[in-house]
Design a protein around this motif. Sequence first.
Motif, PDB file in Angstrom:
ATOM      1  N   PRO A 151       0.798  -1.227   0.000  1.00  0.00           N
ATOM      2  CA  PRO A 151       0.000   0.000   0.000  1.00  0.00           C
ATOM      3  C   PRO A 151       0.831   1.279   0.000  1.00  0.00           C
ATOM      4  N   MET A 152       1.930   1.283   0.718  1.00  0.00           N
ATOM      5  CA  MET A 152       2.737   2.493   0.824  1.00  0.00           C
ATOM      6  C   MET A 152       4.062   2.415   0.080  1.00  0.00           C
ATOM      7  N   GLY A 153       4.618   1.264  -0.097  1.00  0.00           N
ATOM      8  CA  GLY A 153       5.950   1.138  -0.677  1.00  0.00           C
ATOM      9  C   GLY A 153       6.871   0.453   0.310  1.00  0.00           C
ATOM     10  N   ASN A 154       8.142   0.349  -0.042  1.00  0.00           N
ATOM     11  CA  ASN A 154       9.091  -0.408   0.773  1.00  0.00           C
ATOM     12  C   ASN A 154       9.724   0.380   1.902  1.00  0.00           C
ATOM     13  N   SER A 155       9.546   1.660   1.969  1.00  0.00           N
ATOM     14  CA  SER A 155      10.247   2.460   2.961  1.00  0.00           C
ATOM     15  C   SER A 155       9.267   3.136   3.902  1.00  0.00           C
ATOM     16  N   SER A 156       9.605   3.148   5.177  1.00  0.00           N
ATOM     17  CA  SER A 156       8.787   3.906   6.128  1.00  0.00           C
ATOM     18  C   SER A 156       9.432   5.258   6.422  1.00  0.00           C
ATOM     19  N   LYS A 176       5.748   5.651   0.015  1.00  0.00           N
ATOM     20  CA  LYS A 176       4.449   5.830  -0.645  1.00  0.00           C
ATOM     21  C   LYS A 176       4.497   5.757  -2.175  1.00  0.00           C
ATOM     22  N   ASP A 177       5.570   5.194  -2.730  1.00  0.00           N
ATOM     23  CA  ASP A 177       5.677   5.161  -4.193  1.00  0.00           C
ATOM     24  C   ASP A 177       4.793   4.098  -4.847  1.00  0.00           C
ATOM     25  N   GLN A 178       4.304   3.122  -4.073  1.00  0.00           N
ATOM     26  CA  GLN A 178       3.448   2.088  -4.659  1.00  0.00           C
ATOM     27  C   GLN A 178       1.957   2.371  -4.463  1.00  0.00           C
ATOM     28  N   PHE A 179       1.624   3.437  -3.750  1.00  0.00           N
ATOM     29  CA  PHE A 179       0.211   3.711  -3.489  1.00  0.00           C
ATOM     30  C   PHE A 179      -0.615   3.887  -4.769  1.00  0.00           C
ATOM     31  N   PRO A 180      -0.123   4.601  -5.779  1.00  0.00           N
ATOM     32  CA  PRO A 180      -0.947   4.709  -6.994  1.00  0.00           C
ATOM     33  C   PRO A 180      -1.280   3.333  -7.602  1.00  0.00           C
ATOM     34  N   LEU A 181      -0.321   2.429  -7.628  1.00  0.00           N
ATOM     35  CA  LEU A 181      -0.592   1.069  -8.129  1.00  0.00           C
ATOM     36  C   LEU A 181      -1.624   0.376  -7.231  1.00  0.00           C
TER      37      LEU A 181
END
Length: 184
Positions: free
Chosen positions: A138-143, A151-156
Amino acid sequence: ELQRDLLPKELEKYYERICSLTSFWHRTKRIILTEDTAPILIDSFTKAVDKLQKSYGPVKNWQWGRAHTLEFAHPFAKDSQLMSSVFNFGPHAVDGGFNHINNLRRKGCSDEFKVQVGPSTRRLIDMSRAQKSFGVLPMGNSSHIYGPHYKDQFPLFNQGKYRDQLLILSGKEINSTLVFKKAK
């Protein structure tokens, strides 16, 4: 509105606690199917429409994403509006629901339709070709808020799309060597 209206009056003060139970909706469906609930159904429907019109205007303007939103709350921002504006991500309009494959749902009955429960990841794996799998976080690999994968994977994720995943089945696929050197 229907769940609240079907709850016995003596349990109204426990509504929020009872509403959080997974079995609550199943109980509600059973009552609807076995008892004469037509007057309650009509009254609940009328109250729900009135409430939605007050919040979202005329029916023609209703959109699920205006009510059904997802916000990723950072632990630093728990009790501070200022910190929330810096660290939180969202709210964003999302589809899905408690009985959908895209299981993004509220918890209990407070906060209207704001998503509070959902998947930590989505994966598609063909077990006959597991190395060719797909996934999305939901957010990507990094916190880390300033990290490139925050948050780079949120659009996908929000569009129901995936990215290729690297899945190594054995050490043979690894093309690197680990060398230990004795410290001087």
